[in-house]
Design a protein around this motif. Structure first.
Motif: not given
Ligand SMILES: Nc1nc2c(c(=O)[nH]1)N[C@H]1C(S)=C(S)[C@@H](COP(=O)(O)OP(=O)(O)OC[C@H]3O[C@@H](n4cnc5c(=O)[nH]c(N)nc54)[C@H](O)[C@@H]3O)O[C@H]1N2
Ligand SMILES: Nc1nc2c(c(=O)[nH]1)N[C@H]1C(S)=C(S)[C@@H](COP(=O)(O)OP(=O)(O)OC[C@H]3O[C@@H](n4cnc5c(=O)[nH]c(N)nc54)[C@H](O)[C@@H]3O)O[C@H]1N2
Ligand SMILES: [Mo]
Length: 664
Positions: A114-128
């Motif tokens: 995981g990461d403190l910074c940006w992973p929710a957005g990274l994962e949302a983008t990757r999934l989409t």
């Protein structure tokens, strides 16, 4: 940057014209690097902590001797995985890889995912979309509608503002969606001060109107989008009145946003990181990307989703699942088992073996990770701690041995970026001052002391000389004929394969090969709805048990510091001498608080005492304190945050944080 050196000392820093994304000059932080390198507070030799908590210098020989003894003892008694390796975002270069190689040679260790910074957005983008990339920074001038959604580039991506200004000169219209009236809002014709954590609902409300009015790109949807039918049935539940209730954005403003998005193209969303620090934020980010898919604003100049550009990340591990998810097994001796967002609790919970020793480099987890009290408890529960840093940070103060760290001017390395698509060299310009040794040199010496095999060492890490470092870098560059140290020395190089307009081939590496509004993986991997539905974030004012804490604490970044760095330099400190809590006069008056009063900001997890600054433009119900202040500077804002993950990506939901304020 272009750096001038005179007589072995750094003299001046200016912009490098070879990088089209950053031609305008260096910001104050960049300029202050000279002050940072030569700061009287810089750690120039190994230190050991005395029983009274003070530090005294010791020799490298004594420091490495003690570290080697502690590491060997822990490995013998408990196994190598009793050693915990933690690293943050202090510097990102190819040479960082050497650290894990050392720990592999050691026999393994335990580390984070995981990461403190940006992973929710990274994962949302990757999934989409299938991957994280976006148009080149300078392409933004082609946009006609730019929405800064939870992003404050005037402070956190200063170079982007030049392209925004150019776009505006050519007729572009700018919208900012943020609970705060940030500096970025000055270039906007519309500022939407949304209730924190509800952006997903706003996006669904806009989509509702776009679909109802058929202001969508049917051809694009049919050819390139998966799940439109299901998605469009879902957004029927989000008419403007309902969305206005959830978001506190008036229905007329929702209408206006839909009208702009439905009629102005090309349209770019520049999405921020602050907005994805909630327990519902990956779903939020997916809902935002959907607006671009609906209107066919992907794969064209001036259009798209500007979040993270990993096109220059041709080497780093961020693309491997290992960094963001715990791996499914395998035979790597490195155990990846502690969620960064849950650092304190999960360090304490580790078994087989328990953690006994910690090694921290390039990060300041005591200040920056959620729930400081637990992070401190976890570090203090260990037998032995090593911290490698340039300054005596809050984390370094917890160490038994502090080792001095290099700065970026003191060892040659190769770097990428996460906004522009260049690969660049940062050449060694000065010798490390005092007794400072770069990490690779520290590891090399430690490897000798630990009796690691000569071949093992030679395979995995460069010897201490500058030549050996360059040879190691050349080996890593070998797969890319267009990259070599010699070429890189001539100036920044566009990453191999990087695209000026991302997705222009409309090939999306998702399971369906299309943009996925419906993502099976979102359900399977994360247990979320396959559609980007809205659900409230967990901790918000007036929600259940949080009722005692009626203010939402936002802890954004600020212009003249990078997280917990730079605030200790006199030039920066002079501009920003003390941490302050920004408060709406409405909330202040209700508590008998005036400008300049000292207050206690608190919740069940902790409290900080701090001065109040009234902000007439802040959304009432929000309290703002910039993150990064040290505990030893009376800051320590993560004393208040919960150790809690985002819905996807194992990010940290820092802003799911309800607090109350009282005068002291
Ligand atoms: N409440 C709250 N907390 C947050 C955030 C928030 O918005 N709110 N933001 C989060 C985000 S986005 C991030 S990215 C993290 C950042 O948190 P961290 O990753 O901990 O980053 P920094 O605070 O910048 O600390 C980096 C440290 O590395 C050191 N350093 C720099 N270069 C080197 C080097 O070459 N070698 C070594 N050994 N050390 C070096 C610096 O001196 C500094 O002490 O904070 C997170 N924390
Ligand atoms: N000067 C400077 N620049 C930096 C950094 C730094 O520390 N200093 N750090 C770098 C790093 S590691 C990062 S991650 C980026 C972060 O850069 P940004 O993406 O700009 O991130 P933040 O400052 O965390 O938050 C941006 C905005 O989100 C808003 N926000 C918070 N909650 C919500 C919400 O629910 N909805 C909406 N719409 N908005 C919300 C905040 O008020 C804030 O203005 O900056 C990078 N650039
Ligand atoms: Mo970050």
């Amino acid at each position: 940057m272009r750096v001038e050196v005179e007589g072995g000392r750094l003299r001046a820093i200016e912009s490098h014209p070879g990088n089209l994304a950053t031609p305008e000059g260096v910001c104050l932080k960049g300029l202050s690097y000279i002050e940072r390198v030569y700061s009287k507070d810089r750690i120039l030799q190994p230190l050991q902590r005395l029983t009274n908590g003070e530090f005294e210098p010791i020799s490298w020989d004594a420091a490495l001797g003690r570290i080697a003894a502690e590491l060997t003892a822990a490995r013998e008694r408990y196994g190598p995985r009793s050693v915990f390796f933690y690293t943050g975002s202090g510097t990102k270069g190819l040479l960082n890889e050497v650290s894990l190689e050392f720990w592999r040679l050691f026999g393994g260790c335990t580390t984070t995912f995981g990461d403190l910074c940006w992973p929710a957005g990274l994962e949302a983008t990757r999934l989409t979309l299938g991957d994280n990339k976006h148009n080149a920074p300078w392409d933004l001038v082609n946009a006609r509608l730019i929405v800064f959604w939870g992003k404050n580039p005037a402070e956190t991506n200063i170079h982007q503002m030049r392209f925004v200004e150019e776009a505006v000169d050519q007729g572009a219209r700018v919208v900012v969606i943020d609970p705060r009236r940030t500096q970025s809002a000055e270039s906007a014709e519309l500022l939407v001060q949304i209730r924190p954590g509800t952006d997903g609902a706003l996006a669904l409300g806009i989509a509702h109107l776009l679909i109802a009015r058929r202001e969508i790109d049917d051809t694009f949807l049919r050819a390139h989008v998966h799940g439109f039918e299901e998605y469009s049935a879902m957004v029927r539940q989000y008419p403007p009145d309902r969305v206005a209730d959830i978001t506190d954005v008036p229905a007329a403003v929702i209408e206006r946003l839909a009208e702009m998005i439905g009629s102005i193209a090309p349209f770019t969303i520049c999405a921020g990181f602050g907005m994805q620090r909630y327990t519902n934020s990956a779903q939020t980010m997916r809902a935002l990307i959907a607006l671009l898919a609906l209107t066919g604003n992907i794969g064209k100049p001036g259009a798209g989703w500007v979040y993270a550009n990993l096109q220059s990340d041709v080497f780093s591990s961020i693309r491997e699942p290992l960094a963001l998810y715990p791996p499914d097994g395998g035979d790597d001796p490195i155990r990846v088992s502690v969620s960064t967002a849950l650092l304190g609790p999960e360090m304490l919970a580790q078994r087989e073996p328990e953690l006994k020793v910690a090694w921290v480099e390039r990060g300041n987890p005591v200040t920056q990770n959620p729930k400081t009290s637990k992070v401190l408890e976890a570090f203090r529960a260990l037998d032995f701690r090593v911290v490698v840093d340039q300054f005596l940070t809050d984390t370094a103060r917890e160490a038994d041995i502090v080792l001095p760290a290099k700065t970026m001017f003191e060892q040659t390395d190769v770097i990428g970026a996460y906004w522009h698509p260049y690969i660049q060299i940062k050449d060694k310009l000065i010798d490390p001052p005092g007794e400072v040794r770069p990490e690779t040199v520290i590891y090399w010496h430690l490897a000798q002391r630990l009796g690691m095999s000569k071949e093992g060492i030679a395979d995995r890490m460069p010897a201490p000389s500058d030549d050996a470092v360059e040879a190691w870098l050349e080996t890593r560059l070998q797969p890319f004929p267009e990259l070599s140290l010699e070429y890189l020395r001539q100036g920044p190089i566009l990453a191999p394969g990087s695209e000026e307009v991302a997705w222009s081939d409309l090939v999306f590496p998702t399971p369906s090969g299309k943009i996925e509004l419906l993502s099976e993986e979102a359900r399977q991997r994360w247990g979320e709805d396959a559609l980007p539905t809205y659900g409230p974030n967990i901790e918000r004012p007036a929600a259940g048990e949080a009722e005692a804490y009626p203010l939402q604490l936002l802890t954004p970044n600020t212009k003249n510091r990078i997280h917990s760095q730079f605030g200790n330099l006199p030039s920066i400190r002079g501009l920003d001498p003390d941490p302050v809590a920004e408060m709406s006069p409405v909330d202040a008056a209700a508590r008998g608080i005036a400008e300049g009063d000292r207050v206690r900001v608190f919740n069940d997890r902790g409290s900080v005492e701090i001065e109040v600054r009234l902000d007439h433009s802040l959304r009432p119900g929000c309290l703002v304190i910039h993150n990064g202040w040290w505990l030893s500077e009376a800051g320590g804002i993560n004393l208040l945050s919960a150790a809690r993950e985002t819905d996807m990506g194992h990010g940290a939901a820092f802003h799911d944080n309800a607090v109350e304020v009282e005068r002291v």
